[in-house]
Motif scaffolding. Structure first.
Motif, short mmCIF file in Angstrom:
data_model
loop_
_atom_site.label_atom_id
_atom_site.label_comp_id
_atom_site.label_asym_id
_atom_site.label_seq_id
_atom_site.Cartn_x
_atom_site.Cartn_y
_atom_site.Cartn_z
N THR A 144 1.63 6.34 -5.68
CA THR A 144 0.71 6.13 -4.68
C THR A 144 -0.21 6.79 -3.80
O THR A 144 -1.49 6.71 -3.71
CB THR A 144 1.80 6.20 -2.94
N ARG A 145 -0.01 8.70 -3.45
CA ARG A 145 -0.79 9.53 -3.40
C ARG A 145 -2.24 9.88 -4.65
O ARG A 145 -3.20 9.94 -3.99
CB ARG A 145 -0.16 11.29 -3.99
N LEU A 146 -1.60 9.77 -5.62
CA LEU A 146 -3.06 10.12 -6.79
C LEU A 146 -3.79 8.51 -6.43
O LEU A 146 -4.83 8.31 -6.67
CB LEU A 146 -2.30 9.57 -8.19
N LEU A 147 -3.49 7.17 -6.17
CA LEU A 147 -3.83 6.24 -5.95
C LEU A 147 -4.87 6.18 -5.24
O LEU A 147 -6.49 6.19 -5.03
CB LEU A 147 -3.14 5.32 -6.04
N ALA A 148 -4.20 6.49 -3.43
CA ALA A 148 -5.57 6.84 -2.47
C ALA A 148 -5.88 7.44 -3.20
O ALA A 148 -7.57 8.55 -2.49
CB ALA A 148 -4.18 7.39 -1.42
N ASP A 149 -5.87 9.10 -3.49
CA ASP A 149 -6.74 10.35 -3.81
C ASP A 149 -7.70 9.53 -4.84
O ASP A 149 -9.18 10.15 -4.55
CB ASP A 149 -6.51 11.50 -4.55
N LEU A 150 -7.88 8.64 -5.13
CA LEU A 150 -8.73 8.15 -6.37
C LEU A 150 -9.46 7.49 -5.77
O LEU A 150 -10.73 6.93 -6.09
CB LEU A 150 -7.96 7.46 -7.71
N GLU A 151 -9.35 6.75 -4.75
CA GLU A 151 -10.35 6.22 -3.97
C GLU A 151 -11.17 6.01 -3.05
O GLU A 151 -12.31 6.37 -2.35
CB GLU A 151 -8.83 4.76 -3.50
N GLU A 152 -10.56 7.47 -2.69
CA GLU A 152 -10.98 8.16 -1.51
C GLU A 152 -12.33 9.29 -2.61
O GLU A 152 -13.62 8.83 -2.24
CB GLU A 152 -10.74 9.29 -1.11
N SER A 153 -12.29 8.92 -3.68
CA SER A 153 -12.79 9.88 -5.22
C SER A 153 -13.62 8.64 -5.10
O SER A 153 -15.08 8.86 -5.70
CB SER A 153 -12.14 9.78 -6.28
N VAL A 154 -13.96 7.45 -5.52
CA VAL A 154 -14.67 6.78 -6.16
C VAL A 154 -15.75 5.99 -4.93
O VAL A 154 -16.15 5.48 -5.16
CB VAL A 154 -13.77 5.79 -6.92
N GLY A 155 -15.16 5.58 -3.58
CA GLY A 155 -15.61 5.42 -2.91
C GLY A 155 -15.33 4.16 -2.23
O GLY A 155 -16.49 2.87 -1.94
N PHE A 156 -14.09 3.25 -3.25
CA PHE A 156 -14.14 1.90 -2.63
C PHE A 156 -12.58 1.28 -3.14
O PHE A 156 -11.78 2.36 -4.03
CB PHE A 156 -14.94 1.53 -3.40
N PRO A 157 -12.15 0.47 -2.55
CA PRO A 157 -10.62 0.27 -2.46
C PRO A 157 -10.46 0.23 -3.91
O PRO A 157 -11.30 -0.85 -4.54
CB PRO A 157 -10.76 -1.28 -1.45
N LEU A 158 -9.84 0.34 -4.59
CA LEU A 158 -8.80 -0.22 -5.50
C LEU A 158 -7.77 -2.01 -5.96
O LEU A 158 -7.92 -2.30 -6.81
CB LEU A 158 -8.51 0.50 -6.88
N PHE A 159 -6.74 -1.64 -4.71
CA PHE A 159 -6.34 -2.39 -4.70
C PHE A 159 -6.06 -3.27 -3.34
O PHE A 159 -6.35 -2.41 -2.02
CB PHE A 159 -4.58 -2.12 -4.96
N GLU A 160 -5.70 -4.36 -3.60
CA GLU A 160 -4.95 -5.51 -2.47
C GLU A 160 -4.08 -4.94 -1.81
O GLU A 160 -3.39 -6.01 -3.15
CB GLU A 160 -6.07 -6.19 -1.90
N ARG A 161 -3.58 -5.24 -0.47
CA ARG A 161 -2.05 -5.15 -0.37
C ARG A 161 -1.75 -5.74 0.46
O ARG A 161 -1.73 -6.25 0.87
CB ARG A 161 -1.59 -3.80 0.21
N SER A 162 -0.67 -7.31 -0.49
CA SER A 162 -0.04 -8.34 0.59
C SER A 162 1.13 -8.53 0.29
O SER A 162 1.11 -8.65 -1.21
CB SER A 162 -0.95 -9.59 -0.47
#
Length: 303
Positions: free
Chosen positions: A33-51
């Motif tokens: 989860t932390r790695l995904l959050a860091d990647l989203e911050e790095s690329v500047g757009f959301p990668l996943f929608e949580r539902s």
């Protein structure tokens, strides 16, 4: 953007849940989860929608995944190649050897070596020892095997083995029944030898001179010991040949008799001085030495 973030992203895309992605990467779920959050911050757009507790990749994530997957496949290919190189399963060897070795046990030694070194590519060239020395100094081969003592600057060197000479005579010759041949037995015999510029010829002539023995030079000379055997079989004289050549002779028209005193033929391994020999070369040399000693009569191996 770090490699571990991309690995976590690809694992999540493949597994569709963070839990299974964590299992795939052998790390904890919070770490993914932390790695995904860091990647989203790095690329500047959301990668996943949580539902409803599940992750759904965004359109941007789908586009990014194609590039990430392609890149990581390349990284994995590099990792596999590095592992193959480390374990000596990949690489190339250019080996230069004289006829006495290249046309005798060396092909069998190479075949045995390749059983444990799957993707290795080996080139075996056949040259005289002087040419091999020049090739090693000029870095035109990875390893050269010569029937010379090590005395050449410009190369790394190591002893491969030293074999004794044996006396080659036709089966009907007066010496054919001897258990051992000595210099006095050669007195007056028609003798086949190497040309005078070959080091082995000088060594043998010096030995005979020390014992006061005079032989009759045959009309034919050859720098290849296998050819000397064929000349002996043709009735043109007798000769002293190295143990490797004697072992490889296939006919039953000659007798090879131990000769005393022992006349050594030194085989040395040469490698370019300009670079440290790779592990693959070291393993190959050790294998060839062990293979040759196992095939030869131990009485004729001097070291």
């Amino acid at each position: 953007m770090r490699l571990r973030q991309l690995e976590a992203f690809r694992a999540t895309m493949l597994c569709q849940t963070v839990t299974r992605a964590a299992d795939m990467l052998f790390i904890s779920q919070p770490a993914v989860t932390r790695l995904l959050a860091d990647l989203e911050e790095s690329v500047g757009f959301p990668l996943f929608e949580r539902s409803r507790g599940r992750l759904h990749p965004t359109t941007e994530a789908q586009l990014l995944y194609e590039e990430v997957n392609r890149s990581l496949i390349g990284v994995e290919r590099i990792a596999r190649a590095a592992h193959a190189i480390k374990t000596q399963q990949r690489g190339t060897l250019h080996v230069a050897a004289p006829p006495s070795i290249a046309l005798s046990f060396m092909p069998r030694a190479i075949a045995h070596f390749l059983k444990d070194h799957g993707e290795i590519k080996i080139t075996l060239g056949v040259y005289d020892s002087r040419s091999i020395v020049d090739m090693v100094i000029g870095q035109r081969c990875d390893v050269g095997i010569v029937n010379l003592s090590i005395s050449h600057t410009g190369t790394h060197g190591d002893n491969l083995l030293s074999t004794a000479h044996v006396c080659a005579v036709p089966v009907g010759h007066r010496l054919a029944g001897r258990e051992v041949v000595v210099p006095a037995d050669i007195e007056g015999e028609l003798f086949l030898s190497h040309p005078s510029h070959i080091g082995t010829r000088l060594l043998i002539d010096a030995m005979f001179a020390a014992y006061g023995v005079k032989y009759k030079p045959a009309q034919v000379e050859s720098q290849v010991s296998a050819a000397l055997c064929s000349l002996v079989a043709a009735g043109l004289g007798i000769s002293l040949v190295d143990a490797i050549t004697a072992t490889e002779y296939k006919g039953n028209d000659l007798r090879f008799i131990p000769f005393e005193p022992l006349v050594p033929l030194e085989f040395s391994v040469l490698m370019p001085l300009q670079r440290t020999p790779p592990k693959l070369v070291e393993s190959f040399i050790a294998h060839v030495r062990k293979f040759a000693i196992a095939e030869l009569d131990p009485r004729l191996v001097m070291k």
